[in-house]
Design a protein around this motif. Structure first.
Motif, PDB file in Angstrom:
ATOM      1  N   ARG A 139      36.014  43.188  42.597  1.00 40.22           N
ATOM      2  CA  ARG A 139      36.905  43.999  43.751  1.00 40.22           C
ATOM      3  C   ARG A 139      36.779  42.560  44.937  1.00 40.22           C
ATOM      4  O   ARG A 139      35.373  41.511  45.593  1.00 40.22           O
ATOM      5  N   SER A 181      38.719  41.408  48.072  1.00 39.40           N
ATOM      6  CA  SER A 181      39.465  42.280  49.193  1.00 39.40           C
ATOM      7  C   SER A 181      39.535  40.704  50.415  1.00 39.40           C
ATOM      8  O   SER A 181      39.329  40.660  50.892  1.00 39.40           O
ATOM      9  N   ASN A 189      43.824  40.122  46.593  1.00 35.89           N
ATOM     10  CA  ASN A 189      43.243  41.167  46.100  1.00 35.89           C
ATOM     11  C   ASN A 189      43.258  41.768  44.955  1.00 35.89           C
ATOM     12  O   ASN A 189      44.319  41.736  44.219  1.00 35.89           O
ATOM     13  N   SER A 210      41.163  44.007  41.963  1.00 32.40           N
ATOM     14  CA  SER A 210      40.012  44.561  41.121  1.00 32.40           C
ATOM     15  C   SER A 210      39.911  44.860  39.277  1.00 32.40           C
ATOM     16  O   SER A 210      41.367  45.424  38.892  1.00 32.40           O
TER      17      SER A 210
END
Length: 79
Positions: free
Chosen positions: A7, A9, A26, A28
């Motif tokens: 992930r 961010s 961003n 995932s």
């Protein structure tokens, strides 16, 4: 609990002496998924992969902001 194994961010990265290459990433990646990273030459694909493995900024240096997690653990200070 999230099924993400990777992930990113709010990730930003710039190599030393360069402008920011990756901006506000961003991402995932779910466990068991197949993920492709595509784009033109110089777009930052290799740098993104290096960030996910902790090679940048540890080995290459540079400026780094945001968070990169692998298996739920922040890799910022990992070698």
């Amino acid at each position: 609990m999230s099924d993400s194994v990777i992930r990113l961010s709010g990730f930003y990265y710039a190599y030393p002496q360069n402008d920011v290459l990756l901006k506000e990433i961003n991402l995932s990646v779910a466990k068991g998924s197949f993920t492709a990273i595509a784009g033109p030459s110089g777009a930052g694909k290799t740098t993104l992969c290096r960030a996910m493995t902790g090679i940048v900024p540890t080995y290459y240096g540079g400026r780094y902001a945001g968070k990169v997690e692998v298996l739920g653990e922040d890799i910022r200070d990992k070698k």
